[in-house]
Design an enzyme around this catalytic site. Structure first.
Site, PDB file in Angstrom:
ATOM      1  N   ASP A 157       0.839  -1.202   0.000  1.00  0.00           N
ATOM      2  CA  ASP A 157       0.000   0.000   0.000  1.00  0.00           C
ATOM      3  C   ASP A 157       0.874   1.253   0.000  1.00  0.00           C
ATOM      4  O   ASP A 157       2.117   1.159   0.044  1.00  0.00           O
ATOM      5  CB  ASP A 157      -0.932  -0.045   1.225  1.00  0.00           C
ATOM      6  CG  ASP A 157      -2.272   0.628   0.939  1.00  0.00           C
ATOM      7  OD1 ASP A 157      -2.327   1.492   0.040  1.00  0.00           O
ATOM      8  OD2 ASP A 157      -3.251   0.300   1.636  1.00  0.00           O
ATOM      9  N   ASP A 218     -10.461   2.743  -3.265  1.00  0.00           N
ATOM     10  CA  ASP A 218     -10.883   1.505  -2.604  1.00  0.00           C
ATOM     11  C   ASP A 218     -12.372   1.275  -2.844  1.00  0.00           C
ATOM     12  O   ASP A 218     -13.168   2.219  -2.779  1.00  0.00           O
ATOM     13  CB  ASP A 218     -10.698   1.626  -1.081  1.00  0.00           C
ATOM     14  CG  ASP A 218      -9.253   1.479  -0.658  1.00  0.00           C
ATOM     15  OD1 ASP A 218      -8.360   1.404  -1.530  1.00  0.00           O
ATOM     16  OD2 ASP A 218      -9.015   1.444   0.568  1.00  0.00           O
TER      17      ASP A 218
END
Ligand SMILES: *[C@@H]1O[C@H](CO)[C@@H](O)[C@H](O)[C@H]1NC(C)=O
Ligand SMILES: *[C@@H]1O[C@H](CO)[C@@H](O)[C@H](O)[C@H]1NC(C)=O
Ligand SMILES: *[C@@H]1O[C@H](CO)[C@@H](O)[C@H](O)[C@H]1NC(C)=O
Ligand SMILES: *[C@@H]1O[C@H](CO)[C@@H](O)[C@H](O)[C@H]1NC(C)=O
Length: 412
Positions: A157, A218
């Protein structure tokens, strides 16, 4: 018509120089904890849902025994929130020892003993997105630690890093993974951190260093979130679909199927569009409580086969007619030089009735074969016959649902 064909020809030019670790030759399939279980760390309040050794063993059991592994879903990936809040005395990452009392190697062995592959999560910045120790200043030691734990997939990430730091951090971490000698699928969230604030990512470069990458926002558990992602991918497609191919994939994020936010028809829409987009199929669902209809969608063999097509050409949004979005993907088999096509009709209508759409095959770029054998992926009895190119077909698309067809050319 000519324009469409030349668009498609371009897609063959993918992957001039691509990451060569032999992995992810098809879009990765598996399960990831984030969308369904987020960062639940209070095991007293949520004993069945907290991010813990118990949860992952239970998911591994269900995944290997309930047909998911057999269908191709092989990676079980732990997302954020597995760590202790500090590294150990040697600077190595360590799990939260209350929630993971046997350590990660032990859990990794268990997951492997079920015939699955084991994935984990980290971030390139100072901290992970949930605030646990990130890899900044520790990229090499973390790559080595993951290899020691026999990790097969890393989602890297991008929280708490600056934009100018990403290129070196993602490139270096890829080198450190390679240096371990262990084949590890490398998923990079870098482009999401550029594209969300409106900066274009370099997908040619991403394909040189990562197996897959999270392009944008997301996904959250709603149809609104799903359609926002679909619309972003259709609008921006020309910047990245040519970077997809065996070894490299655009990742629109996890499947919501089986959770709270999508109806059954909307779940079919996600499955069909993820198949068209050659997207990684990463479920994020509680296998202990999933309903049968959602499970059937996730396990649909024909939809999976289209997603996993060996040519690896990412499909695209083609056009909108009467508020029905039409998506097309070229797949194998290629008969007399003509591709097989997967075509999804996704209704953006809300008017309550299965809308009847008549389409001529040449309007959806099918005109190079005289006849196609047409099958319906989710309703096999609906279409199962030869159609002549001169014919119009009638599809009835339910509100927010999809009709997903496959057209196999029958020779010229
Ligand atoms: C994991 O740890 C438990 C408890 O110490 C032990 O009984 C078990 O054998 C270990 N499993 C593996 C696969 O090493
Ligand atoms: C490391 O990179 C080399 C060169 O691209 C490649 O041949 C090799 O398979 C990679 N090894 C691993 C473990 O990723
Ligand atoms: C993108 O990356 C490729 C491959 O490294 C490079 O050749 C190209 O110049 C880059 N493009 C831009 C706009 O930076
Ligand atoms: C579709 O047609 C083929 C042959 O034409 C047949 O073998 C098959 O059973 C049919 N499938 C369905 C679901 O009707």
């Amino acid at each position: 018509m000519k324009l469409l064909i030349s668009f498609f020809t371009l897609t063959l030019a993918y992957n001039v120089r691509a990451l060569d670790n032999g992995l992810a030759r098809r879009p990765p399939m598996g399960w990831m904890s984030w969308q369904r279980f987020l960062c639940v760390v209070d095991c007293n309040l949520y004993p069945d849902d907290c991010i813990s050794d118990t949860l992952f063993r239970q998911m591994a059991d269900r995944m290997s025994e309930d047909g998911y592994l057999e269908a191709g879903y092989e990676y079980l990936v732990i997302d954020d929130c597995w760590m202790a809040t500090k590294r150990d005395e040697q600077g190595k990452l360590q799990p939260d020892l209350i929630r993971f009392p046997y350590g990660m190697k032990n859990l990794s062995d268990y997951v492997h003993s079920k015939g699955l592959k084991f994935g984990m999560y980290q971030a390139v910045g100072r901290k992970t997105c949930a605030g646990y120790p990130g890899s900044k200043g520790h990229l090499e030691i973390d790559a080595n630690t993951f290899a020691e734990w026999d990790v097969d997939y890393i989602k890297m990430d991008g929280c708490s890093a600056r934009k100018y730091e990403y290129k070196k951090a993602y490139t270096d971490f890829g080198k450190f993974l390679n240096n371990t000698g262990r084949p590890i699928v490398y998923s990079c969230s870098w482009p999401a951190y550029l594209e969300i604030p409106g900066i274009h990512a370099n997908y040619t470069y991403l394909a040189e260093i990562c197996n897959l990458w999270r392009n944008w926002a997301d996904i959250e558990d709603s149809y609104e979130s799903l359609t926002a992602i679909i619309d972003w991918f259709s609008k921006n497609r020309n910047r990245f679909i040519n970077s997809a191919g065996p070894g490299n994939w655009n990742d629109p994020d996890m499947l919501l199927i089986g959770n709270y936010g999508l109806s059954i028809e909307q779940s079919k829409s996600q499955m069909a569009l993820w198949a068209i987009m050659a997207a990684p199929l990463l479920m994020s669902v509680d296998f202990r409580t999933i309903d049968q209809r959602s499970k059937d969608i996730l396990l649909n063999k024909e939809a999976i086969a289209i997603n996993q097509d060996k040519l690896g050409l990412q499909g695209r949004w083609l056009k909108k007619t009467d508020s029905i979005d039409i998506w097309v993907r070229q797949i194998a088999p290629v008969v007399n030089g003509e591709y097989t096509y997967a075509v999804a009709f996704h209704s953006r209508r809300e008017d309550g009735f299965p809308f009847a759409l008549r389409v001529a095959l040449d309007e959806i770029s099918l005109s190079n074969s005289i006849e196609y054998f047409v099958t319906d992926i989710f309703e096999p009895t609906n279409f199962n016959r030869t159609v002549n190119v001169a014919e119009e077909i009638l599809v009835r698309v339910k509100p927010s649902g999809v009709v997903f067809l496959k057209f196999v050319p029958q020779g010229i």
